[in-house]
Design a protein around this motif. Structure first.
Motif, PDB file in Angstrom:
ATOM      1  N   SER A   1       0.976   7.881  -8.761  1.00  0.00           N
ATOM      2  CA  SER A   1       2.091   8.256  -9.700  1.00  0.00           C
ATOM      3  C   SER A   1       2.173   7.660 -10.978  1.00  0.00           C
ATOM      4  O   SER A   1       2.847   8.006 -11.908  1.00  0.00           O
ATOM      5  N   ILE A   2       1.701   6.372 -11.011  1.00  0.00           N
ATOM      6  CA  ILE A   2       1.928   5.317 -12.016  1.00  0.00           C
ATOM      7  C   ILE A   2       0.807   5.577 -12.876  1.00  0.00           C
ATOM      8  O   ILE A   2      -0.302   5.411 -13.073  1.00  0.00           O
TER       9      ILE A   2
ATOM     10  N   TYR B   1      -0.523   4.223  -5.223  1.00  0.00           N
ATOM     11  CA  TYR B   1      -0.035   4.061  -6.781  1.00  0.00           C
ATOM     12  C   TYR B   1      -0.184   5.256  -7.734  1.00  0.00           C
ATOM     13  O   TYR B   1      -0.176   4.870  -8.987  1.00  0.00           O
TER      14      TYR B   1
ATOM     15  N   GLU C   1      -7.476   2.209 -10.684  1.00  0.00           N
ATOM     16  CA  GLU C   1      -6.189   1.588 -10.983  1.00  0.00           C
ATOM     17  C   GLU C   1      -6.382   0.210 -11.024  1.00  0.00           C
ATOM     18  O   GLU C   1      -5.707  -0.367 -12.005  1.00  0.00           O
TER      19      GLU C   1
ATOM     20  N   ARG D   1       5.640  -0.407 -15.794  1.00  0.00           N
ATOM     21  CA  ARG D   1       5.574   0.734 -14.952  1.00  0.00           C
ATOM     22  C   ARG D   1       5.273   0.293 -13.466  1.00  0.00           C
ATOM     23  O   ARG D   1       5.924   1.131 -12.688  1.00  0.00           O
ATOM     24  N   THR D   2       4.664  -0.688 -13.203  1.00  0.00           N
ATOM     25  CA  THR D   2       4.382  -1.009 -11.636  1.00  0.00           C
ATOM     26  C   THR D   2       5.730  -1.634 -11.181  1.00  0.00           C
ATOM     27  O   THR D   2       6.191  -1.394 -10.210  1.00  0.00           O
TER      28      THR D   2
ATOM     29  N   ARG E   1      -0.258   1.574   0.348  1.00  0.00           N
ATOM     30  CA  ARG E   1       0.503   2.279  -0.776  1.00  0.00           C
ATOM     31  C   ARG E   1      -0.221   2.952  -1.660  1.00  0.00           C
ATOM     32  O   ARG E   1      -1.278   2.480  -2.047  1.00  0.00           O
TER      33      ARG E   1
ATOM     34  N   HIS F   1      11.770   1.269  -7.562  1.00  0.00           N
ATOM     35  CA  HIS F   1      12.518   2.685  -7.139  1.00  0.00           C
ATOM     36  C   HIS F   1      12.023   2.906  -5.668  1.00  0.00           C
ATOM     37  O   HIS F   1      12.785   3.476  -4.776  1.00  0.00           O
ATOM     38  N   ARG F   2      10.970   2.331  -5.449  1.00  0.00           N
ATOM     39  CA  ARG F   2      10.460   2.371  -3.912  1.00  0.00           C
ATOM     40  C   ARG F   2      11.244   1.589  -3.060  1.00  0.00           C
ATOM     41  O   ARG F   2      11.768   2.216  -2.139  1.00  0.00           O
TER      42      ARG F   2
ATOM     43  N   PHE G   1       8.007   1.360 -10.500  1.00  0.00           N
ATOM     44  CA  PHE G   1       7.626   2.038  -9.548  1.00  0.00           C
ATOM     45  C   PHE G   1       8.092   1.120  -8.263  1.00  0.00           C
ATOM     46  O   PHE G   1       8.570   1.840  -7.193  1.00  0.00           O
ATOM     47  N   GLU G   2       8.037  -0.155  -8.157  1.00  0.00           N
ATOM     48  CA  GLU G   2       8.219  -1.006  -7.047  1.00  0.00           C
ATOM     49  C   GLU G   2       9.919  -0.916  -6.688  1.00  0.00           C
ATOM     50  O   GLU G   2      10.445  -0.703  -5.779  1.00  0.00           O
TER      51      GLU G   2
END
Ligand SMILES: [Zn+2]
Length: 688
Positions: free
Chosen positions: A440-441, A438, A111, A454-455, A436, A461-462, A458-459
């Protein structure tokens, strides 16, 4: 999303938009991951020609200032800043290894490695040009009605993670800190503060003119001709100026009651009916909720008025600029360069762009913080270091408990509540217990801007998915390599990441005196934030609830007024004074923290026979260790931005402003009455 560390130690953590530009070759030889060592008390950083009783900061830091000119790619240079740069070098070595495309890499290594490799691949970034935001720009142009603005803004906020028009996200319920609720806040400005739009002095006018040029240039890069770009820039400025006028000032935002406006979604719709809130929340995939907090209702009222009065084409112009401006650090060089020219060069006085690798390490640290953090702490942070830090924390908490019990101005009733709060503080040291995930990214080796987007989604939505759930007390708001610390009033916790627990700040090779002066003082500072003018309005559980008697609160406020008056007399740059209503919480914490550190140090060493070292008494070493965390050089441009935005006083006053209120200092250096670093006893400020 918009939850902020309430009180960070060093710099405002809200990142100024980072700037990018030309870079150094990525093939440069990478050093092995070793951090350089600087002692927590460094004689060569001192200026012994200065008189400690006249200017203690110069006495302790004069040598450092001379030996450490500001590097061309930095806004300022300080012990903290230098340590972070060393950390970046260290992280670089980790990332270079992780980036080697080997099938043996574990998930976390892959990642961070792929994210970093994609960022370094300038040729790919250059080739993609504007493509990463083309879809967004098209969607803006295709807007058919003001009604369609809400879902589009929801999508743009998810991707850009910054307040496009306003900010939305989640927060702890001010009345029930165990619960997470939805939140809305002001936003939508391109300049660092609302005051930039409203002040009428020459410098502010000049900055606005420069900003207009910057907005115009961005439109020209997008393909507009000069005339259209000029007109469009004026449109953006017009909307932002109205938003700025409706925005709450930073000083007002320090009053948590001014930010507390819980309401139902129907009330929000009543407040700003022109915006389709239901479509907004649906598009951003919020879970169903009943109540939210609107920090700044006046701002949303004004936004509603603007939605009614501004033609749709003006909104398209405004959004196009904000999308490209937010994304510019991650696009091709012409965007990166213009971003640097305005935000770093003009506004902050930086001479050169940072090399690309440095920016790429920072982006990885910010966007995949727990992944890179894992790799980092595995190399730098030991169980022994965690234990010795916790020991220091306990000693400083004990000192605070004794101090509270002995306060001569506070009633037993309020003391009981204060002690309850002190004992309720959670101490978080080093790094989170749970990392955390990651996985799923989708992280691609050839799509840097896509990885950033995308990150960010992700953040976003988190943060949104927390709504309606109990709060997670294990969570951190800053990555482990960060050279900073913070107190969070709603969590009632102090947080010390691994990055701040290393030399020259915390130095296992040194005697206790400078370590207590420096790191002990920082711990005391964070603890005191729980009891500064802002933090003291929250109770042991982190709820906004008054636990003071009326008389005690009045006495407390008279004492903080002393601090406010003292710091308001200091100059930041040119004729700009410290806005001591903005810095009050930090100034109170600086003073309280150092007093606690001194008491804890005295207690920790009471059975030891302390001797002078290098001609300095133990007491002198305590204070010099304290001062040397703050050694720094500043650019006047950066000082101006910070005078408007930073809740901390400039370094020099964070030292001299404290020692002048400590009779222990006067005694340690044998200062004479009337010298600058002393005060008559009746004028000494004493809060905690
Ligand atoms: Zn602070």
């Amino acid at each position: 999303m918009i939850k902020r560390p309430l009180c960070a130690w060093a710099l405002a953590l809200v990142m100024m938009r980072m700037a990018c530009g030309q870079s150094s070759p990525a093939t440069q030889k990478v050093q092995e991951p070793v951090l350089p060592y600087y002692p927590s008390l460094d004689l060569s950083s001192m200026d012994k020609t200065a008189d400690a009783c006249v200017n203690f900061y110069q006495y302790s830091c004069g040598g450092w200032k001379k030996n450490n000119p500001i590097p061309a790619d930095q806004t300022s240079w300080s012990v903290y800043g230098k340590l972070y740069q060393d950390n970046l070098n260290f992280l670089r070595a980790i990332l270079e290894q992780a980036a080697a495309d080997s099938p043996q890499r574990d998930t976390v290594t892959r990642e961070i490695g792929d994210f970093y490799a994609a960022c370094l691949d300038e040729a790919a970034v250059e080739k993609r040009g504007i493509a990463p935001i083309q879809g967004e720009l098209d969607a803006i142009l295709n807007l058919k009605s003001a009604q369609e603005l809400a879902p589009l803004i929801a999508r743009l906020q998810l991707v850009h993670g910054r307040g496009i028009l306003f900010s939305g996200g989640s927060t702890q319920d001010p009345d029930n800190s165990e619960q997470v609720i939805a939140e809305l806040d002001q936003g939508g400005l391109g300049l660092p503060d609302r005051d930039y739009y409203t002040k009428e002095d020459e410098k502010s006018k000049q900055t606005r003119a420069k900003y207009l040029e910057h907005v115009q240039k961005m439109f020209e890069i997008l393909g507009a001709n000069r005339e259209t770009a000029n007109k469009d820039a004026a449109t953006v400025m017009g909307i932002e100026t109205e938003l700025a006028r409706a925005s709450m000032t930073r000083v007002d935002r320090r009053d948590p009651y001014k930010l507390k406006h819980k309401m139902k979604v129907e009330d929000l719709i009543g407040l700003a009916p022109k915006f389709d809130w239901k479509a907004y929340y649906r598009e951003a995939q919020y879970p169903g909720f009943e109540v939210l907090n609107v920090n700044t209702p006046d701002f949303f009222k004004e936004t509603n008025t603007l939605l009614a009065s501004e033609p749709l084409d003006n909104w398209k112009t405004y959004l196009r600029f904000h999308v490209v401006d937010a994304a510019s650090p991650y696009l091709s060089s012409k965007f990166v360069d213009e971003n640097f020219e305005f935000y770093r060069k003009y506004l902050r006085g930086v001479k050169e762009q940072q090399p690309r690798w440095k920016r790429c390490v920072s982006y990885t640290d910010h966007n995949l913080d727990d992944a890179l953090g894992q790799a980092y702490v595995a190399k730098v942070f030991s169980a022994a270091l965690k234990e010795s830090t916790l020991d220091m924390v306990r000693r400083i908490e004990n000192a605070m408990a004794i101090r509270i019990q002995k306060l001569d101005w506070m009633s037993p009733q309020t003391k009981e509540q204060a002690l309850l709060k002190l004992h309720g503080i959670r101490n978080k040291i080093g790094y989170p217990d749970k990392w955390r995930d990651y996985s799923s990214i989708k992280l691609a080796r050839d799509d840097f801007a896509g990885n950033i987007q995308r990150t960010a989604v992700f953040e976003s939505h988190r943060q949104i998915s927390k709504i309606g759930k109990p709060v997670d007390h294990g969570e951190w708001q800053i990555p482990p390599p960060t050279v900073d610390a913070y107190y969070d009033a709603q969590m009632n916790d102090i947080n010390f990441p691994a990055g701040v627990l290393q030399p020259p700040l915390y130095d296992g090779k040194m005697d206790d005196a400078p370590n207590y002066g420096d790191t002990g003082g920082t711990i005391g500072h964070e603890l005191t934030h729980g009891f500064d003018d802002e933090g003291s309005q929250y109770d042991a559980k982190g709820n906004l609830r008054n636990w003071w008697t009326k008389e005690d609160r009045e006495k407390f406020e008279a004492r903080t007024k002393c601090v406010e008056g003292q710091y308001g007399g200091y100059i930041v740059v040119d004729d700009i004074h410290i806005n001591s209503k903005l810095t009050l919480g930090e100034d109170v914490a600086d003073l309280g923290g150092e007093i606690l550190a001194y008491l804890a140090w005295k207690d920790a060493t009471k059975d030891k026979d302390l001797k002078p070292i290098d001609g300095l008494t133990p007491e002198q070493r305590f204070f010099i260790g304290f001062a040397q965390w703050a050694c720094s050089n500043e650019r006047p441009e950066d000082l101006r931005v910070r005078a408007a935005t930073d809740p901390h006083s400039p370094a020099e006053y964070r030292i001299n402003g404290v020692v002048v209120n400590m009779p222990e200092f006067e005694k340690a250096f044998g200062c004479k009455t009337g010298q600058a670093m002393t005060k008559p006893a009746e004028r000494v400020c004493k809060v905690w």
